[in-house]
Design a protein around this motif. Sequence first.
Motif, PDB file in Angstrom:
ATOM      1  N   UNK A  21      -3.302  15.681 -17.306  1.00 16.90           N
ATOM      2  CA  UNK A  21      -3.846  16.588 -16.296  1.00 16.90           C
ATOM      3  C   UNK A  21      -5.280  16.231 -15.927  1.00 16.90           C
ATOM      4  N   UNK A  22      -6.065  15.745 -16.901  1.00 18.39           N
ATOM      5  CA  UNK A  22      -7.467  15.465 -16.623  1.00 18.39           C
ATOM      6  C   UNK A  22      -7.654  14.326 -15.624  1.00 18.39           C
ATOM      7  N   UNK A  23      -6.637  13.433 -15.517  1.00 21.14           N
ATOM      8  CA  UNK A  23      -6.743  12.308 -14.592  1.00 21.14           C
ATOM      9  C   UNK A  23      -6.077  12.586 -13.246  1.00 21.14           C
ATOM     10  N   UNK A  24      -5.506  13.784 -13.072  1.00 25.08           N
ATOM     11  CA  UNK A  24      -4.685  14.068 -11.899  1.00 25.08           C
ATOM     12  C   UNK A  24      -5.480  13.997 -10.606  1.00 25.08           C
ATOM     13  N   UNK A  25      -6.700  14.523 -10.605  1.00 21.95           N
ATOM     14  CA  UNK A  25      -7.486  14.537  -9.368  1.00 21.95           C
ATOM     15  C   UNK A  25      -7.735  13.125  -8.849  1.00 21.95           C
ATOM     16  N   UNK A  26      -8.156  12.229  -9.757  1.00 26.00           N
ATOM     17  CA  UNK A  26      -8.452  10.853  -9.336  1.00 26.00           C
ATOM     18  C   UNK A  26      -7.184  10.138  -8.876  1.00 26.00           C
ATOM     19  N   UNK A  27      -6.078  10.395  -9.567  1.00 27.39           N
ATOM     20  CA  UNK A  27      -4.826   9.743  -9.199  1.00 27.39           C
ATOM     21  C   UNK A  27      -4.310  10.221  -7.839  1.00 27.39           C
ATOM     22  N   UNK A  28      -4.442  11.506  -7.582  1.00 27.87           N
ATOM     23  CA  UNK A  28      -4.010  12.044  -6.284  1.00 27.87           C
ATOM     24  C   UNK A  28      -4.884  11.479  -5.163  1.00 27.87           C
ATOM     25  N   UNK A  29      -6.194  11.451  -5.389  1.00 28.31           N
ATOM     26  CA  UNK A  29      -7.095  10.919  -4.362  1.00 28.31           C
ATOM     27  C   UNK A  29      -6.805   9.451  -4.064  1.00 28.31           C
ATOM     28  N   UNK A  30      -6.641   8.656  -5.127  1.00 28.37           N
ATOM     29  CA  UNK A  30      -6.374   7.232  -4.903  1.00 28.37           C
ATOM     30  C   UNK A  30      -5.001   7.028  -4.280  1.00 28.37           C
ATOM     31  N   UNK A  31      -4.001   7.813  -4.721  1.00 27.17           N
ATOM     32  CA  UNK A  31      -2.668   7.690  -4.165  1.00 27.17           C
ATOM     33  C   UNK A  31      -2.616   8.039  -2.692  1.00 27.17           C
ATOM     34  N   UNK A  32      -3.272   9.132  -2.311  1.00 29.07           N
ATOM     35  CA  UNK A  32      -3.301   9.549  -0.905  1.00 29.07           C
ATOM     36  C   UNK A  32      -4.042   8.522  -0.056  1.00 29.07           C
ATOM     37  N   UNK A  33      -5.145   7.993  -0.593  1.00 32.38           N
ATOM     38  CA  UNK A  33      -5.937   6.995   0.128  1.00 32.38           C
ATOM     39  C   UNK A  33      -5.108   5.743   0.403  1.00 32.38           C
ATOM     40  N   UNK A  34      -4.429   5.230  -0.629  1.00 33.98           N
ATOM     41  CA  UNK A  34      -3.640   4.012  -0.480  1.00 33.98           C
ATOM     42  C   UNK A  34      -2.422   4.263   0.411  1.00 33.98           C
ATOM     43  N   UNK A  35      -1.773   5.407   0.214  1.00 34.15           N
ATOM     44  CA  UNK A  35      -0.611   5.749   1.028  1.00 34.15           C
ATOM     45  C   UNK A  35      -0.980   5.838   2.507  1.00 34.15           C
ATOM     46  N   UNK A  76       0.826  -1.205   0.000  1.00 41.67           N
ATOM     47  CA  UNK A  76       0.000   0.000   0.000  1.00 41.67           C
ATOM     48  C   UNK A  76       0.862   1.258   0.000  1.00 41.67           C
ATOM     49  N   UNK A  77       1.915   1.245   0.787  1.00 39.83           N
ATOM     50  CA  UNK A  77       2.807   2.398   0.869  1.00 39.83           C
ATOM     51  C   UNK A  77       3.483   2.662  -0.477  1.00 39.83           C
ATOM     52  N   UNK A  78       4.098   1.620  -1.036  1.00 38.12           N
ATOM     53  CA  UNK A  78       4.797   1.786  -2.304  1.00 38.12           C
ATOM     54  C   UNK A  78       3.868   2.110  -3.451  1.00 38.12           C
ATOM     55  N   UNK A  79       2.721   1.422  -3.498  1.00 34.65           N
ATOM     56  CA  UNK A  79       1.783   1.637  -4.598  1.00 34.65           C
ATOM     57  C   UNK A  79       1.191   3.042  -4.535  1.00 34.65           C
ATOM     58  N   UNK A  80       0.930   3.535  -3.307  1.00 40.41           N
ATOM     59  CA  UNK A  80       0.420   4.894  -3.150  1.00 40.41           C
ATOM     60  C   UNK A  80       1.406   5.932  -3.647  1.00 40.41           C
ATOM     61  N   UNK A  81       2.702   5.747  -3.320  1.00 42.62           N
ATOM     62  CA  UNK A  81       3.739   6.679  -3.784  1.00 42.62           C
ATOM     63  C   UNK A  81       3.821   6.675  -5.303  1.00 42.62           C
ATOM     64  N   UNK A  82       3.787   5.487  -5.909  1.00 41.73           N
ATOM     65  CA  UNK A  82       3.894   5.389  -7.358  1.00 41.73           C
ATOM     66  C   UNK A  82       2.680   5.984  -8.062  1.00 41.73           C
ATOM     67  N   UNK A  83       1.507   5.845  -7.452  1.00 45.15           N
ATOM     68  CA  UNK A  83       0.317   6.467  -8.054  1.00 45.15           C
ATOM     69  C   UNK A  83       0.415   7.988  -7.981  1.00 45.15           C
ATOM     70  N   UNK A  84       1.012   8.502  -6.918  1.00 47.20           N
ATOM     71  CA  UNK A  84       1.206   9.950  -6.830  1.00 47.20           C
ATOM     72  C   UNK A  84       2.216  10.422  -7.871  1.00 47.20           C
ATOM     73  N   UNK A  85       3.262   9.608  -8.112  1.00 47.13           N
ATOM     74  CA  UNK A  85       4.211   9.928  -9.185  1.00 47.13           C
ATOM     75  C   UNK A  85       3.480   9.981 -10.518  1.00 47.13           C
ATOM     76  N   UNK A  86       2.624   8.988 -10.742  1.00 48.03           N
ATOM     77  CA  UNK A  86       1.830   8.950 -11.973  1.00 48.03           C
ATOM     78  C   UNK A  86       0.932  10.174 -12.076  1.00 48.03           C
ATOM     79  N   UNK A  87       0.400  10.648 -10.945  1.00 46.07           N
ATOM     80  CA  UNK A  87      -0.493  11.805 -10.949  1.00 46.07           C
ATOM     81  C   UNK A  87       0.187  13.038 -11.527  1.00 46.07           C
ATOM     82  N   UNK A  88       1.486  13.180 -11.267  1.00 41.36           N
ATOM     83  CA  UNK A  88       2.183  14.375 -11.708  1.00 41.36           C
ATOM     84  C   UNK A  88       2.951  14.171 -13.011  1.00 41.36           C
ATOM     85  N   UNK A  89       2.875  12.972 -13.570  1.00 44.89           N
ATOM     86  CA  UNK A  89       3.491  12.729 -14.872  1.00 44.89           C
ATOM     87  C   UNK A  89       2.458  12.341 -15.917  1.00 44.89           C
TER      88      UNK A  89
END
Length: 205
Positions: free
Chosen positions: A73-87, A57-70
């Motif tokens: 842009x239209x998918x950034x909100x969902x990626x940040x929310x899921x990344x923060x939730x998993x992290x 969960x920790x690693x996957x959350x960090x990687x999803x946050x990396x994906x959010x900023x790379x």
Amino acid sequence: MSGTTPASGGRLPLGKAVGQAWALWLAGLLALVGGVLLLVNPGAGLRLVKWTLGLFLLGWGVLRLVHAFTGPRRARTWLILSGVCVLGAGIVVLAWPGVTVTALLYILFVGGMALGALDLATAVADRRRNSGWWLYLLRGLGTIALVLALLVWPGETLGVVRVIAAVLLLLWGAATIGEAYQSPIHDDPRGYRGQLDKEIPHRLI
């Protein structure tokens, strides 16, 4: 620099496209490794389940946050929310010294429902713009079905939590690798692939 200038045709810059692809591949592989590790250890104790699930969960959350900023842009909100939730779920699991089977069950339930809902929302929002929207749909439906089964299962045993957690990790891993395969870096060979061929020399001098 290709990673800082806009790509033609509204594409992501090459640097961001490569970043998006490797983050997705790594997140998917991490999930698959965690799921296999839980499945092949039928006698796993609470400590192994806790650390496998927590580190994933920790690693996957960090990687999803990396994906959010790379990623787009239209998918950034969902990626940040899921990344923060998993992290957050991973931090809770790892930092809780006396975590119990019941606690792991509810962490899986809450985290799984949140991720499943985000996947379904992403599938609906991107169904006309993203050819891989069905991956989000399948992963969202599968995640919600599994965590609901976990909640209504008669008797919350470590074995049940281990198997459900393993299947969830395998589901997330397979779907994320599918998402990586559909990432922009693999689309038009005359686009990113051609750009890569120009930027990476074929011979070392």
